[in-house]
Design an enzyme around this catalytic site. Structure first.
Site, PDB file in Angstrom:
ATOM      1  N   HIS A  89      -4.461 -32.928  17.814  1.00 39.36           N
ATOM      2  CA  HIS A  89      -3.311 -33.701  18.301  1.00 39.36           C
ATOM      3  C   HIS A  89      -2.218 -32.783  18.848  1.00 39.36           C
ATOM      4  O   HIS A  89      -1.083 -33.212  19.018  1.00 39.36           O
ATOM      5  CB  HIS A  89      -2.786 -34.587  17.173  1.00 39.36           C
TER       6      HIS A  89
ATOM      7  N   GLU B 259      -5.085  -6.536  14.611  1.00 36.66           N
ATOM      8  CA  GLU B 259      -4.602  -5.212  14.197  1.00 36.66           C
ATOM      9  C   GLU B 259      -5.752  -4.210  14.234  1.00 36.66           C
ATOM     10  O   GLU B 259      -5.536  -3.020  14.444  1.00 36.66           O
ATOM     11  CB  GLU B 259      -3.976  -5.284  12.786  1.00 36.66           C
TER      12      GLU B 259
ATOM     13  N   GLU C 110      10.436  -4.632   4.657  1.00 38.90           N
ATOM     14  CA  GLU C 110      10.557  -6.029   4.222  1.00 38.90           C
ATOM     15  C   GLU C 110      10.292  -6.163   2.730  1.00 38.90           C
ATOM     16  O   GLU C 110      11.028  -6.835   1.998  1.00 38.90           O
ATOM     17  CB  GLU C 110       9.537  -6.911   4.977  1.00 38.90           C
TER      18      GLU C 110
ATOM     19  N   LYS D  52       8.847  -0.536  14.314  1.00 39.62           N
ATOM     20  CA  LYS D  52       9.441  -0.211  13.007  1.00 39.62           C
ATOM     21  C   LYS D  52      10.526   0.858  13.175  1.00 39.62           C
ATOM     22  O   LYS D  52      11.620   0.758  12.631  1.00 39.62           O
ATOM     23  CB  LYS D  52       8.378   0.330  12.043  1.00 39.62           C
TER      24      LYS D  52
ATOM     25  N   LYS E 276       0.835  -1.203   0.000  1.00 36.46           N
ATOM     26  CA  LYS E 276       0.000   0.000   0.000  1.00 36.46           C
ATOM     27  C   LYS E 276       0.873   1.257   0.000  1.00 36.46           C
ATOM     28  O   LYS E 276       0.670   2.172  -0.773  1.00 36.46           O
ATOM     29  CB  LYS E 276      -0.938  -0.035   1.218  1.00 36.46           C
TER      30      LYS E 276
ATOM     31  N   GLY F 183      -4.923  -1.883   4.779  1.00 34.13           N
ATOM     32  CA  GLY F 183      -4.087  -3.007   4.336  1.00 34.13           C
ATOM     33  C   GLY F 183      -4.741  -4.354   4.598  1.00 34.13           C
ATOM     34  O   GLY F 183      -4.776  -5.228   3.739  1.00 34.13           O
ATOM     35  N   ARG F 184      -5.303  -4.528   5.798  1.00 31.03           N
ATOM     36  CA  ARG F 184      -5.880  -5.833   6.155  1.00 31.03           C
ATOM     37  C   ARG F 184      -7.256  -6.054   5.538  1.00 31.03           C
ATOM     38  O   ARG F 184      -7.866  -7.095   5.734  1.00 31.03           O
ATOM     39  CB  ARG F 184      -5.912  -5.989   7.675  1.00 31.03           C
TER      40      ARG F 184
HETATM   41  O1  LIG Z   1       1.059  -2.724   2.209  1.00 33.95           O
HETATM   42  P1  LIG Z   1       2.149  -2.118   3.024  1.00 33.95           P
HETATM   43  O2  LIG Z   1       2.100  -0.615   3.008  1.00 33.95           O
HETATM   44  O3  LIG Z   1       3.498  -2.626   2.583  1.00 33.95           O
HETATM   45  O4  LIG Z   1       1.933  -2.517   4.530  1.00 33.95           O
HETATM   46  C1  LIG Z   1       1.974  -3.867   4.926  1.00 33.95           C
HETATM   47  C2  LIG Z   1       1.371  -4.061   6.281  1.00 33.95           C
HETATM   48  O5  LIG Z   1       2.056  -3.303   7.247  1.00 33.95           O
HETATM   49  C3  LIG Z   1       1.139  -2.796   8.213  1.00 33.95           C
HETATM   50  O6  LIG Z   1       1.052  -1.439   8.052  1.00 33.95           O
HETATM   51  C4  LIG Z   1       1.563  -3.130   9.609  1.00 33.95           C
HETATM   52  O7  LIG Z   1       2.902  -2.929   9.791  1.00 33.95           O
HETATM   53  C5  LIG Z   1      -0.181  -3.484   7.890  1.00 33.95           C
HETATM   54  O8  LIG Z   1      -1.266  -2.783   8.315  1.00 33.95           O
HETATM   55  C6  LIG Z   1      -0.070  -3.640   6.427  1.00 33.95           C
HETATM   56  O9  LIG Z   1      -0.983  -4.573   5.929  1.00 33.95           O
END
Ligand SMILES: O=P(O)(O)OC[C@H]1O[C@](O)(CO)[C@@H](O)[C@@H]1O
Length: 544
Positions: A381, A350, A210, A509, A204, A264-265
């Site tokens: 199990h 979240e 990452e 972060k 987003k 995002g979620r």
């Molecule tokens: O789509 P992006 O901006 O890379 O964010 C990834 C994820 O990181 C978050 O902001 C949480 O760190 C989530 O809400 C989101 O889905």
């Protein structure tokens, strides 16, 4: 005291009055209990009769929802009002699956033409990859689609691609890389052929550490194999951040947009679902959106007492705030929903892992539970021992699909029988007398019976809600996700919190960014706390 406080007090009192009544007794006293406490919506059945509710509980919970104006807040969300107040944003994932002729305005502008146009672009791209009209730089067909993203830009498509595996086009494979641990991209790329690999960078913000790191690694791998000129043909991006995508080097026609009013979620319904759309095809993807749309309609129109997501939310409130249960387990008896609990962890935790209300005041009661789970029968199990006999009561959702995609002997009957059996066992338990009688029948002597029966006693009364559906197809997956989205919404509205921001992820972060140069040995550790400093030193020693 507000009207919601009063209702919470009445619920607490009602709990004290009804707590002693076992679930078994509730069923014995009311032959209509299953019919009374279950709702159907086409093939979907939501059974909450195996929870400690009575008609009065539901009355009080519905009154609580009305006092908290869940319906008003729901309508505000669907109407595009800026209910995400801390980010000054509308919350309109529902627009992404709205009717073809819907008009939904944000700041006076109808967002639907752009939504439809962007989805049509994504569908053309997906069709191109699937048909072979879009090829790699050396003229090969794409066989491997690698989605690079994290959180909402990963969990949705990854979960759904597994859930809908029977619908994936033959010859296409989906891969999902999220972790900054280089092992993830490394293990994914090993065995892939760059000439046949398409990367989708999904973020987003397009700034997520990452994702940017993994996208860079993927780019280097591709350039190493095919040269710089191949990048354009092998990369596409999905983001709200046009400038950052351009800076990364993805051309405008390979960029798929969404908007800041999609959390995002909640973004699987947007172009973030492109990997899924490529794998299962635009038609199946439309059915997926259609399933969610059915639930939107139901959530908007059904009275609270017959509204499945509202009831899921209200029963969750009952368990969390009135009964005091801290966690909630989701147990899909559907192996392809293996990642569904992880998906729901982000969706629920979240969204509702908050300690202040919309106006910044401390919350008066506990908010989101810890959500966890594994598919049945595997979990049986592993951790069900605690669910049956542990000192924590864990309310569970059991998910059951009636018709499998494949028939492997009588294994589906075994699967369903296990899911039903667990719900029954959680509910009825086994008294010490019953355990003793079984031991007696098995020929044990009275000393052995006295010693063993406490260990073989099951307290029961452990609440379960069951969601049953015909089959795990695109429409049903869409319905399941939307049910949980609106469940989370209902609870957030009752708690008076903002379910649509996630400031709680920021501190970690920031600190990670500060620590990177220290871990690399490029900056001093002197300003760190003693523990972190000691850990840095130890790890540096091990790294040599
Ligand atoms: O789509 P992006 O901006 O890379 O964010 C990834 C994820 O990181 C978050 O902001 C949480 O760190 C989530 O809400 C989101 O889905």
């Amino acid at each position: 005291m507000t009207s919601t406080d009063v209702l919470f007090e009445r619920l607490a009192e009602h709990r004290r009055e009804t707590e002693a009544m076992s679930l078994r007794t509730l069923f014995e006293n009311d032959p209509q209990r299953f019919a009374r406490f279950s709702v159907t919506l086409d093939d979907l059945l939501f059974d909450y009769s195996k929870t400690h509710v009575t008609p009065e509980t539901i009355e009080l919970l519905a009154a609580l929802a009305r006092a908290a104006d869940v319906e008003g807040r729901r309508d505000a969300m669907f109407a595009g009002e800026k209910i995400n107040v801390t980010e000054d944003r509308a919350v309109l994932h529902t627009a992404l699956r709205a009717d073809a002729d819907a008009v939904i305005r944000v700041d006076g502008e109808d967002v639907m033409p752009e939504v439809r146009a962007e989805r049509a672009r994504a569908a053309r791209f997906a069709d191109g990859v699937r048909s072979g009209a879009l090829l790699g730089a050396t003229g090969e067909r794409f066989t491997d689609v690698v989605n690079i993203g994290i959180g909402g830009s990963d969990l949705g498509p990854a979960m759904a691609a597994l859930a809908l595996a029977p619908y994936v086009q033959k010859g296409l494979r989906g891969h999902f890389v999220s972790n900054v641990d280089g092992a993830h991209i490394n293990d994914t790329l090993r065995g892939l052929d760059p000439t046949r690999t398409l990367f989708l960078v999904a973020s987003k913000t397009f700034t997520t550490q990452e994702t940017m790191a993994n996208a860079g690694a993927a780019r280097r791998w591709l350039v190493g194999g095919l040269g710089e000129a191949a990048v354009g043909a092998h990369f596409a991006a999905i983001s709200t951040n046009v400038e950052a995508v351009e800076a990364f080097g993805v051309s405008a026609e390979r960029m798929f947009r969404f908007w800041d009013w999609v959390g995002g979620r909640y973004s699987i319904w947007s172009a973030i679902g492109l990997s899924l759309m490529i794998l299962i095809g635009p038609k199946n993807y439309e059915a997926f959106l259609g399933g969610a749309r059915e639930i939107d309609e139901h959530f908007r129109t059904a009275p609270l007492e017959e509204n499945i997501p509202a009831l899921m939310g209200l029963i969750g409130i009952w368990h969390r705030n009135v009964c005091g249960y801290d966690t909630h387990a989701v147990l899909p008896y559907d192996q392809r929903l293996a990642r569904f609990p992880a998906y729901l962890q982000q969706l629920d935790m979240e969204s509702n892992g908050k300690s202040v209300t919309l106006d910044g005041a401390p919350v008066k009661r506990k908010t989101g539970p810890i959500v966890w789970g594994e598919p049945g029968t595997n979990g049986q199990h592993a951790f069900y021992q605690l669910l049956h006999q542990g000192t924590n009561v864990v309310p569970t959702d059991i998910l059951l699909g009636a018709v499998p995609h494949e028939h492997v002997g009588d294994q589906h009957a075994m699967l369903i029988a296990n899911g039903l059996a667990q719900g029954e066992a959680f509910m009825t338990g086994r008294t010490t007398e019953e355990a003793a009688a079984i031991l007696r029948t098995a020929g044990r002597n009275e000393d052995e019976i006295a010693a063993l029966s406490p260990h073989k006693t099951f307290p029961g009364g452990r609440p379960t809600c069951t969601l049953a559906y015909r089959t795990l197809d695109p429409r049903t997956l869409g319905r399941l996700i939307a049910l949980y989205e609106h469940k989370v919404f209902t609870q957030g509205a009752i708690w008076g919190i903002n379910s649509f921001d996630q400031w709680g992820v920021e501190l970690g972060k920031e600190l990670a960014n500060r620590l990177i140069p220290i871990v690399k040995g490029e900056a001093g550790a002197e300003n760190l706390d003693a523990s972190t400093r000691g850990l840095v030193a130890h790890l540096q020693k091990l790294r040599g």
